[in-house]
Design a protein around this motif. Structure first.
Motif, mmCIF file in Angstrom:
data_model
loop_
_atom_site.group_PDB
_atom_site.id
_atom_site.type_symbol
_atom_site.label_atom_id
_atom_site.label_comp_id
_atom_site.label_asym_id
_atom_site.label_seq_id
_atom_site.Cartn_x
_atom_site.Cartn_y
_atom_site.Cartn_z
ATOM 1 N N UNK A 1 23.571 -101.638 100.074
ATOM 2 C CA UNK A 1 24.902 -101.288 100.550
ATOM 3 C C UNK A 1 25.332 -99.881 100.235
ATOM 4 N N UNK A 2 24.402 -99.054 99.734
ATOM 5 C CA UNK A 2 24.738 -97.681 99.389
ATOM 6 C C UNK A 2 24.366 -96.691 100.479
ATOM 7 N N UNK A 3 24.522 -95.413 100.171
ATOM 8 C CA UNK A 3 24.280 -94.377 101.162
ATOM 9 C C UNK A 3 22.841 -94.362 101.665
ATOM 10 N N UNK A 4 21.868 -94.526 100.766
ATOM 11 C CA UNK A 4 20.470 -94.483 101.200
ATOM 12 C C UNK A 4 20.170 -95.588 102.195
ATOM 13 N N UNK A 5 20.622 -96.797 101.904
ATOM 14 C CA UNK A 5 20.363 -97.936 102.799
ATOM 15 C C UNK A 5 20.986 -97.701 104.170
ATOM 16 N N UNK B 1 31.925 -105.431 100.800
ATOM 17 C CA UNK B 1 32.171 -104.017 100.982
ATOM 18 C C UNK B 1 30.902 -103.204 100.748
ATOM 19 N N UNK B 2 30.715 -102.165 101.555
ATOM 20 C CA UNK B 2 29.602 -101.250 101.360
ATOM 21 C C UNK B 2 30.031 -100.109 100.442
ATOM 22 N N UNK B 3 29.081 -99.589 99.666
ATOM 23 C CA UNK B 3 29.356 -98.476 98.759
ATOM 24 C C UNK B 3 28.792 -97.177 99.344
ATOM 25 N N UNK B 4 29.176 -96.869 100.562
ATOM 26 C CA UNK B 4 28.661 -95.698 101.266
ATOM 27 C C UNK B 4 29.816 -94.944 101.912
#
Length: 340
Positions: A164-168, A190-193
């Motif tokens: 769920x982060x920026x890389x994904x 929720x996504x962390x991006x």
């Protein structure tokens, strides 16, 4: 056999990621001779090792740029001033002595000396957090991946992306033009991006997004043939036909030998002040490796850290030199004119 470089550089920069490369350029701009030391056998830090083919969207002046291209541009910029670059040199010891240059010792026993030092080692040593599932390790590089070495590997494949982060999210958005289809799962709601990345992900017609979803099982003997995901709210399961799995569930980081150099450490970072000074005289920090109350870990803020650190290091080794270098639009043409 160990070696002693003999000469004393104005600044030794530890780490050749984007921040270290930019610092090499900026130090050259300030007429400092530079040695750049990198523990990996390639330039670029995380950009080169983890996601060389991924687009980066938040570097000033580029609507988007592939990570390895950014590294190439930063290297060309730095090479204008001919820094000495040493790859495969993991610095294991740093010695600060009064009225003497800082001594750096590598794991190979090589010694380097500098009037000042800039720590730009990113998050330190890093490795991806791996799946804790039966058969995941046996299928690593056989359909289970933690890095993208070449997007063409996924051409016309059915891809499962976890995280769920920026890389994904960045890889989902980048690879959607390569693959047959993407299923993207995240264990939370929720996504962390970045907000724009989340919006693009949810609007994509080629990416099937599942929130509150986790990977339960990987199918396949010699290569990934499918997967079962589970909804962690209602417990329902779904079998997917997938050819490749990309996992981005975080990284394990460690400052390694840096912790033993007498620096003040906060969490897993080196504490600096507003001048980017560490607790050791003549030693500065920049980028993800540093902590101060207003720190935000982005490439763009790392560039600013580097400029602050180098300008203050210049004044440290040459007290008559101004911290403020003047604007490059004026100083660089003046230098070029003097060379002629």
């Amino acid at each position: 056999m160990s070696q002693n470089t003999g000469s004393i550089s104005d600044i030794a920069i530890i780490g050749a990621g984007p921040v270290g490369l930019y610092a090499s350029y900026y130090a050259g701009l300030r007429d400092m001779n530079v040695i750049l030391l990198e523990s990996l056998n390639q330039l670029g830090g995380q950009l080169g090792a983890l996601y060389p083919k991924k687009y980066i969207y938040d570097v000033a002046g580029y609507p988007k740029i592939i990570a390895e291209e950014l590294v190439e541009n930063l290297l060309r910029q730095a090479q204008q001033y001919s820094p000495k670059i040493y790859l495969g040199e993991k610095i294991v010891d740093l010695k600060v002595q009064e009225d003497r240059p800082v001594e750096l010792v590598s794991e190979k026993g090589n010694q380097y000396f500098a009037g000042s030092v800039l720590l730009a080692a990113g998050v330190g040593a890093f490795m991806p957090r791996k799946l804790d599932l039966q058969d995941a390790s046996a299928l690593e590089d056989k359909g289970v991946h933690y890095f993208v070495k070449d997007p063409e590997l996924f051409r016309d494949k059915r891809l499962l992306i976890i995280g769920g982060g920026d890389s994904a999210l960045d890889w989902s958005l980048t690879l959607q033009d390569y693959v047959k289809e993407i299923t993207h799962i995240h264990m939370l709601k929720q996504f962390q991006a970045h907000e724009e990345s989340v919006l693009k992900l949810m609007q994509s017609e080629k990416i099937n997004v599942h929130i509150h979803a986790q990977l339960k099982e990987i199918h396949g003997d010699d290569y990934v043939a499918g997967a079962t995901i589970i909804n962690n709210v209602d417990g329902s399961e779904q079998k997917l036909a997938v050819d490749e799995i990309l996992c981005f569930i975080g990284y394990l980081t460690n400052l390694g030998p840096i912790k033993n150099w007498g620096l003040e450490i906060v969490g897993n970072a080196v504490k600096v002040n507003e001048k980017m000074e560490t607790s050791l005289p003549g030693v500065y920090g920049a980028g993800d490796i540093v902590w101060h109350p207003a720190k935000i870990k982005l490439i763009t803020t790392g560039f600013a850290d580097a400029a602050l650190a180098v300008n203050n290091a210049k004044h440290y080794i040459e007290p008559k030199a101004r911290v403020f270098p003047g604007h490059s639009s004026h100083t660089v043409p003046q230098k070029q004119k003097m060379k002629k």
